[in-house]
Scaffold this active site. Structure first.
Site, PDB file in Angstrom:
ATOM      1  N   CYS A 117      41.899  -6.030 -49.843  1.00 49.10           N
ATOM      2  CA  CYS A 117      40.727  -5.186 -49.523  1.00 49.10           C
ATOM      3  C   CYS A 117      39.698  -5.196 -50.654  1.00 49.10           C
ATOM      4  CB  CYS A 117      41.148  -3.733 -49.326  1.00 49.10           C
ATOM      5  SG  CYS A 117      42.415  -3.448 -48.119  1.00 49.10           S
ATOM      6  N   ASP A 145      35.817  -5.022 -46.820  1.00 51.40           N
ATOM      7  CA  ASP A 145      35.497  -4.176 -45.664  1.00 51.40           C
ATOM      8  C   ASP A 145      34.080  -4.412 -45.179  1.00 51.40           C
ATOM      9  OD1 ASP A 145      37.911  -3.133 -46.350  1.00 51.40           O
ATOM     10  OD2 ASP A 145      37.229  -1.083 -46.675  1.00 51.40           O
ATOM     11  N   ASP A 203      33.646  -3.401 -38.955  1.00 55.07           N
ATOM     12  CA  ASP A 203      33.855  -3.585 -40.387  1.00 55.07           C
ATOM     13  C   ASP A 203      34.351  -5.019 -40.574  1.00 55.07           C
ATOM     14  OD1 ASP A 203      33.428  -0.853 -40.512  1.00 55.07           O
ATOM     15  OD2 ASP A 203      35.234  -0.407 -41.674  1.00 55.07           O
ATOM     16  N   ASP A 250      44.065  -6.401 -42.313  1.00 53.02           N
ATOM     17  CA  ASP A 250      44.726  -7.108 -43.416  1.00 53.02           C
ATOM     18  C   ASP A 250      45.977  -6.448 -43.984  1.00 53.02           C
ATOM     19  OD1 ASP A 250      43.119  -5.189 -44.570  1.00 53.02           O
ATOM     20  OD2 ASP A 250      42.198  -6.522 -46.041  1.00 53.02           O
ATOM     21  N   HIS A 288      41.456  -1.965 -40.070  1.00 54.96           N
ATOM     22  CA  HIS A 288      41.436  -3.199 -40.871  1.00 54.96           C
ATOM     23  C   HIS A 288      42.731  -3.985 -40.673  1.00 54.96           C
ATOM     24  CE1 HIS A 288      38.354  -0.928 -43.530  1.00 54.96           C
ATOM     25  NE2 HIS A 288      37.871  -1.271 -42.341  1.00 54.96           N
TER      26      HIS A 288
END
Ligand code: ABU
Length: 366
Positions: free
Chosen positions: A350, A99, A186, A239, A237
């Site tokens: 993560c 992150d 981020d 991912d 995020h």
């Protein structure tokens, strides 16, 4: 000595950082975040259970994959923090290097983060960064401009209720609780495909942050593509929404999996991927839609795997549909217990940051 070198998520892995669960807190309410559960320090029982699984991941990567593993400093993020612009009763934690830190080739960027509770998070990696800087004479160490995170950087009228119609309208107009006052992003909003960086505008990255990244990498020939997933009511995020599985070769297209509940915006798909060497297919479903109690992420952490090479992945052991799918593509799965870590802000992707992969920076787009 080259330490920092990583251009994508699939080249053979040689060195990685794995986060820690110690001193992890659910942040208090702040303009950038509304906690879905009681804030404060996670229980020792949950911290210890996650630590066992993260330590096991370290052992597996070291012994089975010959990967060098580094761990951040265990900073006491349960303590308060104060800047000229805000103060906090406690902070967040250093479970998710993905992150915070972005590796682009020989450069590691400490990104801005978007929530106050994560303002000082990159400090947990300072000893590692300093060590890399001393030993790797080519390493570039960048701090993206530190934002003030003053009240003016947030839309205070953002509708936090995820089920309300107003929220859907905000999200479909790509408007979030962060505004465009200062650049914010981020690191986990960036998907690296060699010379092309796909960046999600979201609750943790604004357009100005994406533009900062575009200008920063442009002279080295990188292209930055902004992307959206309009059905995702909590975009945070990239991912667990879009992930590369197989790189393109002369013989076949590469494969990216997209969370079927969060398809790429049609116009973005056409603009970025039409006529490209990438095929985008639906990710297989999670084994269960139930996440561990107090987990703040979605069940799509099933997609949050770690590729240790083009034909090998580390996957949570209960994510059977994902494992079967990867193995059908010829990707061998190393199964690890990891669900106790899901309470700590994410999954295997993560919680890790690939610092060195054996490979060069290629152009995977025509
Ligand atoms: N930090 C990744 C979490 C994404 C998700 O909840 O799906």
């Amino acid at each position: 000595m080259t330490i920092v070198n990583s251009h994508n998520d699939w080249d053979p892995l040689e060195e990685i950082i794995i986060g820690v669960s110690d001193f992890w807190c659910v942040p208090n309410e702040e303009p950038g975040f509304k906690p879905p559960q009681r804030s404060g320090k996670r229980s020792d029982e949950h911290i210890d259970k996650a630590a066992i699984q993260m330590d096991n991941l370290e052992r597996v990567l070291t012994s089975q994959c010959n990967v060098t593993v580094r761990r951040p400093e265990k900073i006491d993020f349960t303590q308060p923090a104060k800047t000229p612009f805000f103060s906090l009763a406690h902070q967040h934690g250093a479970s998710c290097p993905r992150d915070t830190l972005l590796v682009i080739g020989n450069e590691i960027m400490e990104t801005t983060m978007s929530r106050r509770a994560r303002y000082f998070e990159s400090m947990a990696y300072r000893k590692i960064m300093n060590d890399y800087f001393e030993k790797d004479k080519e390493m570039l160490w960048t701090m993206v401009p530190k934002p003030t995170m003053a009240d003016a950087m947030y839309n205070v009228d953002f509708p936090w209720d995820i089920n309300c119609q107003e929220r859907k309208q905000w999200i479909r107009n790509y408007k979030y609780q962060i505004n465009e006052t200062e650049p914010l992003f981020d690191a986990a909003e960036v998907l690296r495909l060699g010379k092309d960086l796909i960046v999600q505008q979201s609750t943790t990255a604004n357009k100005k942050g994406i533009e900062w990244l575009r200008r920063h990498v442009k002279s080295r020939g990188y292209r930055v593509h902004e992307i959206h997933f309009p059905d995702d009511l909590y975009p945070i995020h990239i991912d667990s929404t879009l992930a590369p599985l197989v790189p393109p070769t002369k013989e076949r297209k590469g494969i990216l999996v997209n969370c079927p509940e969060r398809p790429i915006a049609k116009e973005d798909k056409e603009r970025i991927f039409e006529g490209s060497n990438w095929e985008i297919i639906d990710a297989p479903p999670p084994n269960t839609m139930t996440v561990p109690d107090l987990c703040m992420s979605s069940a799509w952490l099933s997609m949050n795997m770690l590729l240790v090479g083009p034909d090998r992945a580390v996957v949570e052991e209960t994510e059977i549909p994902t494992i079967n799918f990867l193995e059908s593509l010829g990707i061998k799965c190393i199964r690890v217990p990891y669900r106790d870590c899901y309470r700590f802000g994410g999954g295997l992707h993560c919680h890790t940051l690939d610092v060195r992969r054996r490979g060069e920076c290629y152009n995977y787009f025509p």
